[in-house]
Enzyme design. Structure first.
Site, PDB file in Angstrom:
ATOM      1  N   HIS A  66      -6.873   1.738  -6.339  1.00  0.00           N
ATOM      2  CA  HIS A  66      -8.087   1.483  -5.560  1.00  0.00           C
ATOM      3  C   HIS A  66      -8.850   2.798  -5.450  1.00  0.00           C
ATOM      4  O   HIS A  66      -8.475   3.673  -4.669  1.00  0.00           O
ATOM      5  CB  HIS A  66      -7.656   0.942  -4.179  1.00  0.00           C
ATOM      6  CG  HIS A  66      -8.789   0.610  -3.281  1.00  0.00           C
ATOM      7  ND1 HIS A  66      -8.604   0.243  -1.964  1.00  0.00           N
ATOM      8  CD2 HIS A  66     -10.134   0.585  -3.476  1.00  0.00           C
ATOM      9  CE1 HIS A  66      -9.779   0.001  -1.403  1.00  0.00           C
ATOM     10  NE2 HIS A  66     -10.716   0.216  -2.305  1.00  0.00           N
ATOM     11  N   SER A  93       0.842  -1.195   0.000  1.00  0.00           N
ATOM     12  CA  SER A  93       0.000   0.000   0.000  1.00  0.00           C
ATOM     13  C   SER A  93       0.885   1.254   0.000  1.00  0.00           C
ATOM     14  O   SER A  93       1.601   1.530   0.963  1.00  0.00           O
ATOM     15  CB  SER A  93      -0.878  -0.029   1.248  1.00  0.00           C
ATOM     16  OG  SER A  93      -1.579   1.176   1.351  1.00  0.00           O
ATOM     17  N   ASP A 141      -4.104   3.954  -2.962  1.00  0.00           N
ATOM     18  CA  ASP A 141      -5.399   4.321  -2.408  1.00  0.00           C
ATOM     19  C   ASP A 141      -5.735   5.749  -2.779  1.00  0.00           C
ATOM     20  O   ASP A 141      -5.075   6.690  -2.334  1.00  0.00           O
ATOM     21  CB  ASP A 141      -5.368   4.159  -0.887  1.00  0.00           C
ATOM     22  CG  ASP A 141      -5.326   2.704  -0.495  1.00  0.00           C
ATOM     23  OD1 ASP A 141      -6.201   1.952  -0.960  1.00  0.00           O
ATOM     24  OD2 ASP A 141      -4.412   2.307   0.248  1.00  0.00           O
ATOM     25  N   MET A 143      -8.417   8.578  -2.378  1.00  0.00           N
ATOM     26  CA  MET A 143      -9.550   8.912  -1.495  1.00  0.00           C
ATOM     27  C   MET A 143      -9.988  10.345  -1.747  1.00  0.00           C
ATOM     28  O   MET A 143      -9.136  11.243  -1.832  1.00  0.00           O
ATOM     29  CB  MET A 143      -9.123   8.761  -0.033  1.00  0.00           C
ATOM     30  CG  MET A 143      -8.578   7.390   0.302  1.00  0.00           C
ATOM     31  SD  MET A 143      -8.296   7.208   2.058  1.00  0.00           S
ATOM     32  CE  MET A 143      -7.426   5.632   2.103  1.00  0.00           C
ATOM     33  N   MET A 189     -11.385   4.977  -4.164  1.00  0.00           N
ATOM     34  CA  MET A 189     -12.382   5.199  -3.104  1.00  0.00           C
ATOM     35  C   MET A 189     -12.935   6.601  -3.305  1.00  0.00           C
ATOM     36  O   MET A 189     -12.680   7.527  -2.524  1.00  0.00           O
ATOM     37  CB  MET A 189     -11.714   5.025  -1.739  1.00  0.00           C
ATOM     38  CG  MET A 189     -11.441   3.563  -1.421  1.00  0.00           C
ATOM     39  SD  MET A 189     -10.377   3.365   0.000  1.00  0.00           S
ATOM     40  CE  MET A 189      -8.804   3.499  -0.799  1.00  0.00           C
ATOM     41  N   HIS A 228      -0.140  -0.865  -4.783  1.00  0.00           N
ATOM     42  CA  HIS A 228      -1.535  -0.558  -4.436  1.00  0.00           C
ATOM     43  C   HIS A 228      -1.654   0.921  -4.071  1.00  0.00           C
ATOM     44  O   HIS A 228      -0.984   1.399  -3.148  1.00  0.00           O
ATOM     45  CB  HIS A 228      -1.972  -1.432  -3.251  1.00  0.00           C
ATOM     46  CG  HIS A 228      -3.400  -1.270  -2.861  1.00  0.00           C
ATOM     47  ND1 HIS A 228      -4.427  -1.975  -3.463  1.00  0.00           N
ATOM     48  CD2 HIS A 228      -3.985  -0.473  -1.945  1.00  0.00           C
ATOM     49  CE1 HIS A 228      -5.588  -1.626  -2.923  1.00  0.00           C
ATOM     50  NE2 HIS A 228      -5.344  -0.715  -1.998  1.00  0.00           N
ATOM     51  N   MET A 230     -12.883  -5.479   1.163  1.00  0.00           N
ATOM     52  CA  MET A 230     -12.329  -4.670   2.258  1.00  0.00           C
ATOM     53  C   MET A 230     -12.504  -5.474   3.549  1.00  0.00           C
ATOM     54  O   MET A 230     -13.606  -5.945   3.847  1.00  0.00           O
ATOM     55  CB  MET A 230     -13.075  -3.333   2.388  1.00  0.00           C
ATOM     56  CG  MET A 230     -12.802  -2.319   1.301  1.00  0.00           C
ATOM     57  SD  MET A 230     -11.062  -1.927   1.015  1.00  0.00           S
ATOM     58  CE  MET A 230     -10.474  -1.428   2.641  1.00  0.00           C
ATOM     59  N   ASP A 290      -7.956  -6.329   1.541  1.00  0.00           N
ATOM     60  CA  ASP A 290      -7.365  -5.033   1.879  1.00  0.00           C
ATOM     61  C   ASP A 290      -7.799  -4.616   3.286  1.00  0.00           C
ATOM     62  O   ASP A 290      -8.983  -4.398   3.528  1.00  0.00           O
ATOM     63  CB  ASP A 290      -7.836  -4.001   0.835  1.00  0.00           C
ATOM     64  CG  ASP A 290      -7.147  -2.653   0.974  1.00  0.00           C
ATOM     65  OD1 ASP A 290      -6.263  -2.510   1.850  1.00  0.00           O
ATOM     66  OD2 ASP A 290      -7.492  -1.745   0.204  1.00  0.00           O
TER      67      ASP A 290
HETATM   68  C1  DX5 Z   1      -6.976   1.393   2.433  1.00  0.00           C
HETATM   69  C2  DX5 Z   1      -5.544   0.879   2.569  1.00  0.00           C
HETATM   70  C3  DX5 Z   1      -5.337   0.431   3.949  1.00  0.00           C
HETATM   71  C4  DX5 Z   1      -3.975   0.058   4.436  1.00  0.00           C
HETATM   72  C5  DX5 Z   1      -3.862  -1.404   4.571  1.00  0.00           C
HETATM   73  O1  DX5 Z   1      -7.672   0.881   1.380  1.00  0.00           O
HETATM   74  O2  DX5 Z   1      -5.155   0.020   1.541  1.00  0.00           O
HETATM   75  O3  DX5 Z   1      -6.264  -0.568   4.215  1.00  0.00           O
HETATM   76  O4  DX5 Z   1      -2.936   0.656   3.838  1.00  0.00           O
HETATM   77  O5  DX5 Z   1      -2.921  -1.772   5.476  1.00  0.00           O
HETATM   78  P1  DX5 Z   1      -3.012  -1.898   7.081  1.00  0.00           P
HETATM   79  O6  DX5 Z   1      -4.440  -2.100   7.455  1.00  0.00           O
HETATM   80  O7  DX5 Z   1      -2.150  -3.076   7.361  1.00  0.00           O
HETATM   81  O8  DX5 Z   1      -2.458  -0.635   7.611  1.00  0.00           O
HETATM   82 ZN    ZN Z   2      -6.754   0.001  -0.646  1.00  0.00          ZN
END
Ligand code: DX5
Ligand code: ZN
Length: 220
Positions: free
Chosen positions: A66, A8, A35, A37, A68, A33, A137, A176
């Protein structure tokens, strides 16, 4: 199915981005990956189009974007995507889910349909022909560092069964949220094969990136 790792990028120390990408390349991670947002679909702002364009210049590792964000059906094309990349569209983010997934395909990337923890898997029945993977998720989206929602483990196995009995054995399951080494084992037994690696594994403060990747690889 082959276990794949998608670190991530929101967990990367921005001052160490170049070295981190080098390590990911050396360790042969599968996807980056990202994110995205929008502060509306989820209660946070994170990453975006310019960030993805910058990554595309720096690395040839495929992106796993991803989204969101609300109404992705006309925003997906703002991203620099092409062959080898994946883009996830949330069921809850649009009333035009099939349109959004086919846009991703038209742009040359692999479409993924994503579900929040409370969204029933029945919702994706009529888009299974349009996707390469389902992203489940396992925490509520928006932040890194949250605890696994336990009932999502059952949802992984229900999804695997749902896909298999309907003739979609080839569709992958990505997970995720709180993919720790322990949880990854349980997720794998439940039927997932793509793992988003965040603060619970690859970016753990007490491990090097290399060790985090290797330990995760061992359990998937
Ligand atoms: C959001 C992200 C998070 C995060 C995953 O979609 O992808 O869920 O970085 O890693 P953790 O939960 O291990 O911090
Ligand atoms: Zn994600």
């Amino acid at each position: 199915m082959k276990g794949k790792i998608a670190p991530s990028m929101m967990c990367v120390d921005a001052f160490k981005l170049e070295d981190t990408l080098k390590t990911f390349k050396e360790e042969k991670i599968d996807y980056l990956h990202i994110d995205v947002m929008d502060g509306t679909f989820v209660p946070n702002f994170m990453l975006g189009t310019d960030y993805c364009k910058m990554l595309k210049k720096k690395t040839d590792l495929p992106l796993d974007i991803h989204l969101m964000i609300n109404n992705p059906e006309y925003k997906a094309e703002w991203f620099p995507i092409g062959e080898g990349d994946m883009v996830s569209i949330h069921v809850e983010s649009t009333v035009h889910l099939q349109r959004a997934l086919s846009l991703v395909k038209r742009l040359g990337a692999k479409p993924i349909v994503a579900l929040n923890p409370a969204t029933p898997i029945e919702e994706i029945r009529y888009v299974l022909d349009d996707v390469c993977a389902v992203l489940l998720m396992t925490v509520n989206p928006g932040y890194a560092g949250q605890a696994l929602i336990p009932q999502t483990l059952k949802k992984i196995s229900d999804t695997r069964k749902f896909l298999d009995i309907n003739g979609y054995e080839h569709i992958e399951i990505e997970v995720d949220g709180n993919v720790s080494f322990e949880n990854a084992k349980l997720m794998k037994s439940a039927g997932s094969n793509i793992y988003v690696a965040g603060s619970s594994s690859v970016f753990r403060k007490d491990l090097s990136l290399e060790d985090g990747i290797r330990l995760l690889r061992k359990v998937i």
